[in-house]
Each structure stands twice: as C-alpha cells, then as structure tokens.
Design a protein around this motif. Structure first.
Motif, mmCIF file in Angstrom:
data_model
loop_
_atom_site.group_PDB
_atom_site.id
_atom_site.type_symbol
_atom_site.label_atom_id
_atom_site.label_comp_id
_atom_site.label_asym_id
_atom_site.label_seq_id
_atom_site.Cartn_x
_atom_site.Cartn_y
_atom_site.Cartn_z
ATOM 1 N N GLY B 154 0.831 -1.199 0.000
ATOM 2 C CA GLY B 154 0.000 0.000 0.000
ATOM 3 C C GLY B 154 0.871 1.256 0.000
ATOM 4 O O GLY B 154 2.035 1.212 0.384
ATOM 5 N N GLU B 155 0.278 2.366 -0.426
ATOM 6 C CA GLU B 155 1.066 3.587 -0.495
ATOM 7 C C GLU B 155 1.459 4.047 0.910
ATOM 8 O O GLU B 155 2.591 4.435 1.165
ATOM 9 N N GLU B 156 0.498 3.960 1.834
ATOM 10 C CA GLU B 156 0.776 4.360 3.220
ATOM 11 C C GLU B 156 1.892 3.491 3.801
ATOM 12 O O GLU B 156 2.825 3.986 4.432
ATOM 13 N N GLY B 157 1.785 2.191 3.538
ATOM 14 C CA GLY B 157 2.793 1.263 4.041
ATOM 15 C C GLY B 157 4.164 1.586 3.491
ATOM 16 O O GLY B 157 5.155 1.624 4.226
ATOM 17 N N LEU B 158 4.221 1.842 2.180
ATOM 18 C CA LEU B 158 5.510 2.152 1.551
ATOM 19 C C LEU B 158 6.109 3.435 2.138
ATOM 20 O O LEU B 158 7.308 3.517 2.372
ATOM 21 N N LYS B 159 5.213 4.403 2.397
ATOM 22 C CA LYS B 159 5.695 5.657 2.993
ATOM 23 C C LYS B 159 6.345 5.411 4.352
ATOM 24 O O LYS B 159 7.402 5.963 4.667
ATOM 25 N N VAL B 160 5.700 4.571 5.149
ATOM 26 C CA VAL B 160 6.261 4.234 6.469
ATOM 27 C C VAL B 160 7.614 3.546 6.311
ATOM 28 O O VAL B 160 8.563 3.842 7.030
ATOM 29 N N MET B 161 7.702 2.641 5.326
ATOM 30 C CA MET B 161 8.959 1.904 5.109
ATOM 31 C C MET B 161 10.091 2.859 4.705
ATOM 32 O O MET B 161 11.212 2.724 5.168
ATOM 33 N N VAL B 162 9.782 3.781 3.815
ATOM 34 C CA VAL B 162 10.803 4.728 3.346
ATOM 35 C C VAL B 162 11.275 5.600 4.513
ATOM 36 O O VAL B 162 12.478 5.796 4.726
ATOM 37 N N GLU B 163 10.309 6.076 5.294
ATOM 38 C CA GLU B 163 10.632 6.891 6.461
ATOM 39 C C GLU B 163 11.514 6.091 7.424
ATOM 40 O O GLU B 163 12.492 6.580 7.984
ATOM 41 N N PHE B 164 11.150 4.824 7.588
ATOM 42 C CA PHE B 164 11.864 3.917 8.468
ATOM 43 C C PHE B 164 13.303 3.707 7.980
ATOM 44 O O PHE B 164 14.264 3.770 8.765
ATOM 45 N N ALA B 165 13.446 3.510 6.664
ATOM 46 C CA ALA B 165 14.794 3.332 6.088
ATOM 47 C C ALA B 165 15.636 4.579 6.334
ATOM 48 O O ALA B 165 16.807 4.491 6.717
ATOM 49 N N ASN B 166 15.031 5.747 6.133
ATOM 50 C CA ASN B 166 15.754 7.003 6.366
ATOM 51 C C ASN B 166 16.169 7.146 7.830
ATOM 52 O O ASN B 166 17.284 7.558 8.137
ATOM 53 N N LYS B 167 15.255 6.797 8.734
ATOM 54 C CA LYS B 167 15.568 6.889 10.162
ATOM 55 C C LYS B 167 16.700 5.954 10.540
ATOM 56 O O LYS B 167 17.583 6.298 11.327
ATOM 57 N N LYS B 168 16.679 4.759 9.972
ATOM 58 C CA LYS B 168 17.743 3.795 10.268
ATOM 59 C C LYS B 168 19.075 4.301 9.748
ATOM 60 O O LYS B 168 20.105 4.173 10.409
ATOM 61 N N LEU B 169 19.059 4.866 8.545
ATOM 62 C CA LEU B 169 20.294 5.392 7.972
ATOM 63 C C LEU B 169 20.809 6.543 8.837
ATOM 64 O O LEU B 169 22.007 6.623 9.138
ATOM 65 N N LYS B 170 19.883 7.406 9.262
ATOM 66 C CA LYS B 170 20.255 8.551 10.099
ATOM 67 C C LYS B 170 20.887 8.059 11.404
ATOM 68 O O LYS B 170 21.950 8.516 11.818
#
Lengths: 188, 188
Positions: B154-170
């Motif tokens: 889902g689009e919402e799910g993908l958004k959460v995943m992308v945000e999550f990936a960014n947070k992990k990288l940060k």
C-alpha cells in the motif's frame, strides 16, 4: 582458571534448563557445545518471531510484546496480535544468538570458523576476557506493520511479511542444524 | 610484520580514494582511523538505501539494483525505482560496515570497546589473522515491497517503510559520528 569458570557456567546452564529458561529446540545444540572441554555456553536464544507495540522508533525498552513465538506463525495469529496494538506495531524476527566462552583464542577461532561454515556469518569474538564468541546470523526482520491496531501494509503486504518472517526463521534454524552437524563431526 | 602490512594497506586505501571507490561521507572517519599507528582500514561502506529486484528469497547473487543511495531518499525516488521492478522488489537499508586490521589483540580490544561505546553494537573480531575488527551496527531493513512493479504494502505502508529506512540510515550515521568523536579524543 578455565576449568573452574567452565564448571560454574555449566552449573548455571543445567539450572536454567531445569527451570525451563532455555529455548527447548536449541538444547541439543547447547548440550553438544557444552560437551567440548574448550567451550561453555553463556546465553542463547533460538530465534523467534514477535509482534511488538513500540512507543517510538526502535525504543525497545518500553516495548510491549503482543505475541511471541519460537516457531513458524500463521497469518491469523499475527493478525490477532496486531489488533491488540495501541501504538506502532512491529513484526520482528529475532535471529538465533548464542554466546560461548572458549578456553583460549585458538578454540575461539575454531568455533568462529565452524559457525561461519554453518552460514552463521555474523559470528565473531565480542570479548577477549573469556574469549566470548557470539554466534549469530544475518537473518532479521523488523518492520512496522500497523498503527493503533490498523494494518498499514495491506492484507497482501502483511501476508508477504509473515511468510518472509517464517522463511527467515526457517533459514536460521537450518543454519543451527548445520552447526550441530559440523560440531558432531568433531567428536571422537 | 605489522608496519609493512599497514603500509601496503594504507597505499591501497589512498589508491581507492583517488579512484573515488570510497564512500565520500565516511572518508574523514577512515582517515582518522588510519592516523593511528595501530590500525588500518581494509574495506568499508558508509551505509545505504537500495531498491533491489530479486529472483528469489534472499538470493542476492542474481539481484538487480533498481536504485541505490548513500543518503536519505524520498518516497518518489523509491516509487520510481520500484516501478521498474520485474520480480519481487525489496527496499533494503544496508548498515555501515568497516573492517579494520589492528596491530595486536590489545589494540583490537580497544577499538571494539570504542565502537561499542559509539553504539555500533554488532562489532567484533572476525579474524585473528590480522586482528580484523568488524565495525557494524544492528540497523538494517530488508523488506519486500512490490511484485512485478506493483506495490504490495500500500502507499501508506511504503511511505512508512521509506521513512523507516531514512531513520535507520540517520541513526547509523549518528553512530559513525560518535565513533569519530570518541576516536578524536584519543589523539594527543
């Protein structure tokens, strides 16, 4: 003294087994490791799948387990657990982890090589004090799947995640089995 | 001989830098590590986010990069990359990883302690041959997000995943920064 240290740790292990504090499916492997004079296990987890409610990104201290399994899970089990979520709910697969103290660096090196051969490629010496080898694999899943009890990845998405968690658990258990077989070959 | 080994590896590092084969944002840290007589870096990755097409579960050999970034990503970038997928497409965050050869076990132990203090808790000695310490964190994301170019979370799910990936990288980059600061304190 290694033999005294090992004796004490072995007693602790036997006690933990009696209190059912050791993951059952990993006991044959731990028993085998502990049958070698050069090794003694300190702690372990055989790997598990969990559904966890977390107040904030990665803050596991205040995390609440909504479900926890040392085995494969069904979609329905995970879905039921998720429904009880009040915050951001994560599906997590924890890989197996075993800490083994070794008699000396040579035996630690041997154990690391065997673990790596078994596919447990995240294994390494984490402490030189008692030559502690951490046996670990790279299988890991940690993904947000719901907010306030509502799935955010869609039903199809959640099904893929659950299947993925099961596959990762399966793969890591196969590696523990391979480790068992490799260690068994070293027995006289 | 350590000094000869270190000299050769340092030459290799300088060459790799000149060829732009070293992740730019990690260079100050690598330079700092290499300024200590007891250490020399062997290989490194500063962490990245990728979108990958994979023929089968975890089979990275035949995997195809649809997108690869050493920085934070936007939803649109990821979404565009996913659309080019022909198989199962994964969103992956690779944590930073640095391999450092150390002069002796004492210096390896010191480096492990510093890395652990910086929050890089997956650090350990992986080879006793050149006392190689692997500096690594637990941040990692590896999640199937699409099949044949169609998002399954889902689009919402993908958004959460992308945000999550960014947070992990940060989070992992913050740990590298902390490692840099801790090492700097050791300089005379």
């Amino acid at each position: 003294m290694w033999s005294e240290f090992r004796r004490r740790k072995l007693e602790g292990y036997i006690e933990a087994k009696e209190k059912n504090e050791v993951d059952e499916d990993i006991i044959p492997l731990l028993d085998l490791i502990n049958s070698f004079e050069d090794f003694v296990t300190l702690s372990s987890c055989s790997g598990r799948i969990a559904v966890m409610d977390m107040p904030e990104f990665g803050d596991k201290v205040e995390a609440i387990f909504l479900g926890k399994w040392h085995r494969y899970v069904s979609f329905d089990e995970v879905f039921e657990a998720i429904k009880r979520g009040k915050q951001t709910t994560w599906l997590i697969m924890f890989p197996p982890i075993i800490h083994v103290a070794c008699k000396d660096l040579q035996s630690a090196e041997r154990l690391m090589a065997i673990a790596n051969n078994a596919g447990l490629r995240r294994s390494g010496l984490i402490s030189l004090k008692n030559n502690v080898v951490e046996i670990n694999s790279l299988e890991r899943l940690e993904v947000p799947v719901a907010v306030k009890g509502k799935v955010i990845v869609g039903e199809e998405g959640l099904k893929v995640m659950v299947e993925f968690a099961n596959k990762k658990l399966k793969r890591s258990k196969e590696k523990l089995k391979r480790l068992y077989e490799l260690l068994l070959q070293l027995k006289p």
